[in-house]
Scaffold this active site. Structure first.
Site, PDB file in Angstrom:
ATOM      1  CD  GLN A 125      46.814  40.233  47.249  1.00  0.00           C
ATOM      2  OE1 GLN A 125      46.007  39.424  47.677  1.00  0.00           O
ATOM      3  NE2 GLN A 125      47.782  39.904  46.428  1.00  0.00           N
ATOM      4  NE  ARG A 179      58.262  51.598  19.201  1.00  0.00           N
ATOM      5  CZ  ARG A 179      58.370  50.600  20.075  1.00  0.00           C
ATOM      6  NH1 ARG A 179      58.476  49.359  19.654  1.00  0.00           N
ATOM      7  NH2 ARG A 179      58.381  50.855  21.366  1.00  0.00           N
ATOM      8  CB  SER A 184      45.469  26.903  50.566  1.00  0.00           C
ATOM      9  OG  SER A 184      45.656  25.780  51.397  1.00  0.00           O
ATOM     10  CB  SER A 232      42.253  33.493  46.908  1.00  0.00           C
ATOM     11  OG  SER A 232      43.562  34.007  47.024  1.00  0.00           O
TER      12      SER A 232
END
Length: 461
Positions: free
Chosen positions: A120, A178, A97, A99
């Site tokens: 939640q 980076r 099932s 939400s």
């Protein structure tokens, strides 16, 4: 644990929000595969679902607060916290099932609801302030759906499956250049804490759509419990760690920093104060409630040495410990040599507690109480910090703010003492950091621009 009548709290007087019915809905199925009945498993002394229910109720923006469940025990806990319960059908209670299916079924049974805030159950660090801001986005700014996100600073690389003859590729970075973390804003990821959506969108089969916005939560508040290893991490988050001074917001006009703003877990509206007195029931807390009678009609009881250590630790921290019982057990207490003031034959425990409080000159917020029976309920409700052993009666558990993992007579006092110490760390940290913020305010002349960490949390699409 807080309970409210009817599962909803009235919106503040003069609130300008549109009158569309906004319902908080927590989905809590009983058949969790990762952790059985995890929705009501105790996290830092509070059922997991209780953390988000407390935040939703205290936010004051919901016309109703609901839990959708298929399990009797989850229903019981939800009602204890003041939520209404929707008993979901077996069709939407399966492992498969979704939400969305469960929310649509809820709406079919509740035509009065115009907007659903799906929260939640496994997000124990959710705060009312987050929910208030999201309600404003929906009700005042006209968004059709709002969902929670968190900022991550993680470099992503393409996956190379076993057997594939290729190299991984960077997804969001240049390896030759980076970024330093402080030079890179990071990326936004859904964290699943909540999804708010209007009825017309949900009925079309969407939780996200129409005029959309995301709400960025602090990383420290973004905690989701799915497997057992998450549990101790979440407990550390809600209990131990205060905000660093660099994250504080100080109201320079009122000179106030709220303690709930300094912690990851939300402990309720009332500010914490330092506990100066712990009162514990003797029968069922210090002891397991059993009374042994010898042939010569002498009573015998047993107690756990861990609780004696807990009492000694409290005293060393400057916290008075007093004991109370409805029975005539003065001889037994004398034999235990605990060195605590005690009241036996107490027909009205609340009156005894009130007299002690006034004699010492304490406010209720400076009193902690550990009880286990119906006769303890009013004391539990009035005390600033309240707890019960794991085997306390249901009405006592409902009135308490902390439910021990230990049974009465088996270390409950020691455990509750540790809980008190953890919360006192929050209070002391708050005081220290308020002093730091005050120093900054003085250095900058109290300017409104001297607020620390005045970071905009809300981002819109």
């Amino acid at each position: 644990m807080e309970a409210g009548a009817g599962g909803s709290r009235a919106l503040p007087a003069g609130d300008a929000r549109p009158r569309g019915h906004l319902a908080a809905l927590v989905l809590a199925r009983g058949g969790s595969k990762g952790i059985p009945l995890k929705n009501i498993k105790l996290l830092a002394g509070v059922p997991l679902i209780g953390w988000v229910l407390r935040a939703a109720l205290d936010a004051g923006v919901f016309h109703s607060v609901w839990v959708s469940t298929d399990h009797d025990e989850i229903e019981k806990v939800a009602k204890q916290f003041g939520a209404q319960v929707h008993r979901r059908s077996p069709e939407v209670s399966q492992d498969s099932s979704t939400s969305l299916e469960t929310i649509r079924e809820f709406l079919n049974h509740h035509q009065e609801v115009d907007i659903v805030g799906n929260i939640q159950a496994t997000s124990p660090c959710l705060h009312p302030s987050d929910l208030i801001k999201v309600a404003d986005l929906i009700q005042k700014e006209g968004f059709d759906s709002v969902f929670s996100v968190v900022r991550r600073h993680q470099f992503r690389w393409s996956e190379v499956k076993k057997g594939e003859n290729k190299m991984t590729e960077p997804q969001n970075l240049n390896p030759a250049k980076r970024y330093r973390r402080q030079d890179w804003p990071g990326e936004l990821y859904e964290n699943g804490s909540f999804y708010f959506a209007k009825r017309h969108l949900i009925e079309k089969g969407y939780l996200q759509g129409g005029k959309m916005a995301y709400y960025e939560m602090r990383a420290e508040h973004s905690v989701d419990i799915d497997i057992d290893i998450d549990w101790p991490i979440a407990e550390q988050r809600v209990l131990r760690f205060p905000w660093p001074a660099s994250c504080l917001m100080m109201d320079v006009t009122k000179r106030v920093v709220h303690v709930e703003d300094l912690s990851f877990g939300y402990f309720g509206k009332e500010p914490l104060k330092e506990v100066k007195l712990l009162v514990s029931s003797i029968d069922g807390c210090l002891t397991n409630g059993r009374i042994y009678v010898t042939e010569d009609q002498k009573e015998m009881i047993s107690y756990d040495y861990r609780d004696i250590v807990g009492i000694d630790l409290l005293k060393k921290r400057g916290i008075q410990v007093r004991l109370i019982s409805e029975r005539a057990c003065s001889k037994t207490l004398s034999a235990m040599q605990l060195g605590c003031v005690a009241k036996v034959n107490a027909t009205n425990k609340l009156q005894v507690l009130e007299d002690w409080r006034k004699d010492i000159g304490l406010s209720w917020k400076e009193v902690a109480y550990l009880g286990n029976e119906e006769s303890d309920v009013e004391c539990l409700k009035n005390a600033g910090m309240s707890g019960v052993p794991a085997d306390a009666c249901a009405v006592a558990q409902k009135a308490a703010g902390y439910i021990c993992k230990s049974n009465g007579g088996c270390g409950a006092i020691r455990e509750f003492a540790e809980h008190i110490f953890l919360l006192l760390e929050k209070v002391n940290s708050a005081r220290k950091q308020m002093g730091e913020v005050s120093s900054v305010e003085e250095e900058t002349g109290g300017s409104e621009n001297s607020r620390i960490g005045n970071k905009e949390l809300m981002k819109k699409k």
